[in-house]
Design an enzyme around this catalytic site. Structure first.
Site, PDB file in Angstrom:
ATOM      1  N   ALA A   1       0.836  -1.200   0.000  1.00 62.81           N
ATOM      2  CA  ALA A   1       0.000   0.000   0.000  1.00 62.81           C
ATOM      3  C   ALA A   1       0.873   1.252   0.000  1.00 62.81           C
ATOM      4  O   ALA A   1       1.548   1.536   0.988  1.00 62.81           O
ATOM      5  CB  ALA A   1      -0.919  -0.003   1.220  1.00 62.81           C
TER       6      ALA A   1
ATOM      7  N   ALA B   1      -2.366  11.113  -3.228  1.00 61.12           N
ATOM      8  CA  ALA B   1      -0.949  10.903  -3.565  1.00 61.12           C
ATOM      9  C   ALA B   1      -0.812   9.702  -4.481  1.00 61.12           C
ATOM     10  O   ALA B   1      -0.826   8.551  -4.038  1.00 61.12           O
ATOM     11  CB  ALA B   1      -0.117  10.700  -2.300  1.00 61.12           C
ATOM     12  N   GLY B   2      -0.730   9.950  -5.794  1.00 58.59           N
ATOM     13  CA  GLY B   2      -0.517   8.880  -6.767  1.00 58.59           C
ATOM     14  C   GLY B   2       0.821   9.110  -7.438  1.00 58.59           C
ATOM     15  O   GLY B   2       1.866   8.702  -6.930  1.00 58.59           O
TER      16      GLY B   2
ATOM     17  N   ILE C   1      -5.603  -0.663  -3.737  1.00 59.64           N
ATOM     18  CA  ILE C   1      -4.698  -1.686  -3.205  1.00 59.64           C
ATOM     19  C   ILE C   1      -5.140  -3.079  -3.666  1.00 59.64           C
ATOM     20  O   ILE C   1      -6.120  -3.638  -3.142  1.00 59.64           O
ATOM     21  CB  ILE C   1      -4.624  -1.619  -1.661  1.00 59.64           C
ATOM     22  CG1 ILE C   1      -4.319  -0.183  -1.214  1.00 59.64           C
ATOM     23  CG2 ILE C   1      -3.562  -2.609  -1.164  1.00 59.64           C
ATOM     24  CD1 ILE C   1      -3.096   0.461  -1.865  1.00 59.64           C
ATOM     25  N   THR C   2      -4.391  -3.626  -4.630  1.00 64.77           N
ATOM     26  CA  THR C   2      -4.646  -4.988  -5.109  1.00 64.77           C
ATOM     27  C   THR C   2      -4.392  -5.970  -3.973  1.00 64.77           C
ATOM     28  O   THR C   2      -3.407  -5.817  -3.244  1.00 64.77           O
ATOM     29  CB  THR C   2      -3.725  -5.295  -6.301  1.00 64.77           C
ATOM     30  OG1 THR C   2      -4.010  -4.361  -7.335  1.00 64.77           O
ATOM     31  CG2 THR C   2      -3.945  -6.710  -6.824  1.00 64.77           C
TER      32      THR C   2
ATOM     33  N   GLU D   1       8.811  -4.075  -9.677  1.00 64.30           N
ATOM     34  CA  GLU D   1       7.376  -4.024 -10.010  1.00 64.30           C
ATOM     35  C   GLU D   1       7.181  -3.647 -11.479  1.00 64.30           C
ATOM     36  O   GLU D   1       6.376  -4.248 -12.192  1.00 64.30           O
ATOM     37  CB  GLU D   1       6.718  -2.993  -9.078  1.00 64.30           C
ATOM     38  CG  GLU D   1       5.295  -2.668  -9.427  1.00 64.30           C
ATOM     39  CD  GLU D   1       4.636  -1.755  -8.382  1.00 64.30           C
ATOM     40  OE1 GLU D   1       5.178  -1.639  -7.260  1.00 64.30           O
ATOM     41  OE2 GLU D   1       3.589  -1.175  -8.695  1.00 64.30           O
ATOM     42  N   ARG D   2       7.933  -2.650 -11.927  1.00 67.34           N
ATOM     43  CA  ARG D   2       7.774  -2.177 -13.308  1.00 67.34           C
ATOM     44  C   ARG D   2       8.304  -3.195 -14.309  1.00 67.34           C
ATOM     45  O   ARG D   2       7.734  -3.384 -15.386  1.00 67.34           O
ATOM     46  CB  ARG D   2       8.495  -0.831 -13.471  1.00 67.34           C
ATOM     47  CG  ARG D   2       7.758   0.279 -12.784  1.00 67.34           C
ATOM     48  CD  ARG D   2       8.556   1.551 -12.621  1.00 67.34           C
ATOM     49  NE  ARG D   2       7.767   2.500 -11.848  1.00 67.34           N
ATOM     50  CZ  ARG D   2       8.276   3.524 -11.175  1.00 67.34           C
ATOM     51  NH1 ARG D   2       9.580   3.757 -11.189  1.00 67.34           N
ATOM     52  NH2 ARG D   2       7.482   4.327 -10.498  1.00 67.34           N
TER      53      ARG D   2
ATOM     54  N   GLN E   1      -9.997  -4.058 -33.681  1.00 61.72           N
ATOM     55  CA  GLN E   1     -10.315  -3.546 -35.016  1.00 61.72           C
ATOM     56  C   GLN E   1     -10.315  -4.690 -36.037  1.00 61.72           C
ATOM     57  O   GLN E   1     -11.153  -4.731 -36.926  1.00 61.72           O
ATOM     58  CB  GLN E   1      -9.297  -2.467 -35.407  1.00 61.72           C
ATOM     59  CG  GLN E   1      -9.775  -1.541 -36.501  1.00 61.72           C
ATOM     60  CD  GLN E   1     -11.014  -0.737 -36.075  1.00 61.72           C
ATOM     61  OE1 GLN E   1     -11.247  -0.519 -34.900  1.00 61.72           O
ATOM     62  NE2 GLN E   1     -11.818  -0.349 -37.056  1.00 61.72           N
TER      63      GLN E   1
ATOM     64  N   GLY F   1     -16.876  -6.303 -35.056  1.00 58.56           N
ATOM     65  CA  GLY F   1     -17.933  -6.433 -34.059  1.00 58.56           C
ATOM     66  C   GLY F   1     -17.666  -7.548 -33.066  1.00 58.56           C
ATOM     67  O   GLY F   1     -17.945  -7.410 -31.875  1.00 58.56           O
TER      68      GLY F   1
END
Lengths: 377, 253
Positions: free
Chosen positions: A122, A128-129, A155-156, A240-241, A334, A338
């Protein structure tokens, strides 16, 4: 080049496990979120500790074993479950291994690797992001404890976690040197889940808003030295990234392959639509973008695994993989027309799930700011 | 308890099956651990977990069969013996059974576990012949296996249900493919398999003479493609009778 035959063997076992025990339930879990028991199953099979030391119940593998798991989850269109597992294994637990005391590893890391306790992290707050340093949650020291007060959002695993790694200000006057990390068991009085949030995609995972209200955490549960939280968090964000980039590229590859097969099978104007130059070239563009970014992602994973700290390249991986994942999902819709817009085809969910990638773990804009900084701009 | 499980490397069932010029199965494409054998390994491992002991794999094939053996070692088997020799190329079931029996015999196992049949040759003859050469009681079509003391007991699958069959050990059990879901190997298991012993033995080591094959495949032809059936138009009168007649002629009703 990056994957040994042991990795490939692991890949086949993970693939068979997902096909048998996860994929048949994915649609249902999109409605209900996944059951905790599936995380326990991941733990039993060793998939939550692939690159963790054997002494803590891990499998003793390298970083690419974690990449294999991430790629296979993405390939199986696991979406929200994949994110939940990545939060557990690649966000919440790595700082415990790196900065934790032996007691903390026994208390928090071991049950997480077993799948007995789901982990969350968390940092983001309602105010605050991207401006992470604006976090307001405080940790006030008092007689062998810290008293946490504040709100966390998006928070996942927040609602189902056994423990949560919480970033808070232990010294509100000290700026970046005033943050510390805390391991907070879910049953700590004052740890509230105020609500779970509805969202565009990743429906099989839960996303919570948390409230810490005079939440007393033993001082022994502070992770790392007081005031080192910001540095620890910046290190955590790199992993994480990077794992996010691995998942996004593998997800884009799966979407590309799906769209290509569709284009080969779909007949319009008397021929497969893949034979029309406009579709064919669009598919080639998709493949090219994926291949280029994947090469950078793998190279960066190898550097990270070797102990380097390539912030620029990790940020580039994160930025580009998110953009490619979103573009490829959009292109796939695309191509399917549909059908692509309908929920019974997987690209609709892929499009919704992928959109998070340009926001979560640091927005596109923040990635560009970081990359700019590495050039002294 | 020492358990021997026979394992075989076979062409990937998900790839098109091909024959070599001499009508033997082409083995140069994608290959896998026989999926039926993976079930046998699972049963061997469960018995070991319940009763202790070791699981030894015995295989026959080219050097390349080590890949399939390693997959089974990753699941948790302890070690392996690979019977490999140019003289055994294209071996028929008789030679296969004798070669495996020679390798298994020197291990003196309490229990031999085989799959009922291989995915590629599918003769189903090796387990019974193996039991015969080894002089062991054979319990076939087992979809459940239990060991009590020195007795092995199986559920022998039949069309209507199952028979409970017991034998004193040592014995040979041939298990059905559906008996148990093979476990997922852990990364630790996969890494550990790389250091497990795979001993290779040849014809001379086993004191084996390889006779000429008793049976060779002289020719292979595609099965005739299915002919179009008769279409009965419903004219409101005789259609039903015609279909009834056809079904009776086919002895379906």
């Amino acid at each position: 080049m990056y994957f040994s035959d042991a990795h490939q063997e692991l890949r086949l076992h993970i693939r068979r496990f997902l096909e048998r025990e996860v994929v048949p339930h994915l649609e249902e879990w999109e409605q209900t979120t996944f059951p905790d028991s599936i995380i326990k199953r991941f733990g039993e099979l060793g998939f939550l500790g692939l690159r963790y030391p054997i002494e803590y119940g891990g499998q003793g593998g390298d970083y690419f074993s974690a990449v294999v798991l991430s790629e296979e989850m993405a390939r199986a269109h696991c979406g929200g479950l994949g994110m939940a597992v990545a939060v557990h294994t690649e966000m919440a637990t790595p700082p415990v291994l790196r900065f934790g005391t032996e007691e903390q590893k026994r208390r928090f890391l071991v049950p997480a690797i077993r799948g007995d306790e789901i982990a969350a992290i968390a940092m983001t707050e309602p105010d605050a992001g991207s401006d992470l340093a604006g976090m307001r949650t405080t940790a006030r020291r008092e007689a062998g404890h810290y008293i946490l007060n504040g709100r966390k959002i998006f928070i996942t695993n927040g609602a189902r976690c056994g423990w949560c790694l919480v970033v808070a200000r232990s010294d509100p006057a000290a700026g970046h040197q005033g943050f510390s990390l805390f391991l907070v068991p879910r049953d700590t009085p004052g740890f509230h889940v105020t609500r779970t949030l509805k969202k565009l995609g990743m429906h099989s995972s839960d996303t919570a808003e948390l409230l810490f209200e005079d939440c007393r955490v033993p001082a022994d549960f502070r992770l790392g030295p007081e005031g080192e939280g910001w540095k620890e968090l910046m290190w955590e964000l790199q992993g994480e990234r990077l794992i996010a980039a691995c998942g996004q590229i593998a997800g884009a590859q799966a979407v590309f392959e799906y769209a290509m097969q569709y284009a080969k099978d779909r007949i319009a104007f008397g021929q497969p639509i893949a034979s029309f130059q406009v579709i064919k070239h669009r598919l080639v563009d998709m493949a090219n973008r994926i291949a280029a970014v994947r090469a950078l992602v793998y190279e960066t994973c190898a550097r990270w695994d070797a102990g380097e700290y390539p912030v620029r390249e990790i940020s580039q991986c994160k930025l580009l993989s998110a953009q490619v994942a979103v573009e490829v999902a959009d292109d796939a819709i695309q191509i399917l027309g549909g059908h692509g817009y309908m929920s019974e085809f997987p690209v609709e969910r892929a499009w919704r799930d992928a959109r998070l990638a340009r926001i979560g773990a640091g927005t596109d804009e923040i990635m560009k700011e970081i990359i700019a900084k590495t050039y002294g701009l | 308890m020492k358990i021997v499980v026979t394992v075989k490397q076979v062409p990937d069932p998900n790839s098109p099956q091909r024959l070599d010029a001499d009508n033997t199965i082409a083995r140069d494409g994608d290959v896998v651990l026989d999926p039926g054998d993976a079930c046998g390994v699972e049963i061997g491992l469960r018995l070991k977990e319940a009763h202790g002991g070791e699981v030894v794999l015995v295989s026959m094939g080219p050097e390349r069969a080590r890949e399939a053996i390693r997959k089974a070692l990753s699941m948790g088997a302890d070690r392996a013996v690979l019977v490999t020799d140019p003289a055994l190329e294209g071996a028929d079931v008789n030679t296969t059974a004798r070669a495996l029996a020679a390798a298994i015999g020197s291990e003196s196992p309490d229990l031999v576990v085989c799959a009922t049949e291989s995915y590629d040759g599918s003769t189903g003859m090796v387990p019974p012949m193996l039991a015969e050469v080894l002089g062991l009681p054979q319990l076939t079509f087992a979809n459940h296996v239990e060991v009590n003391g020195s007795t092995v007991s199986v559920h022998r699958q039949t069309e209507d249900g199952y028979q409970v069959v017991e034998a004193p050990m040592p014995a040979l059990v041939a298990v059905t493919a559906g008996i148990a879901e093979p476990r997922y190997a852990s990364l630790r298991g996969i890494m550990a398999a790389r250091n497990k012993e795979v001993r290779t033995v040849g014809v001379a080591d086993l004191g084996l003479e390889v006779p000429a094959p008793a049976e060779t495949v002289e020719g292979v032809e595609d099965a005739p493609s299915r002919q179009q059936g008769e279409i009965v138009e419903d004219d409101g009168a005789s259609g039903v009778e015609r279909i009834m007649a056809l079904l009776q002629a086919a002895k379906v009703i």
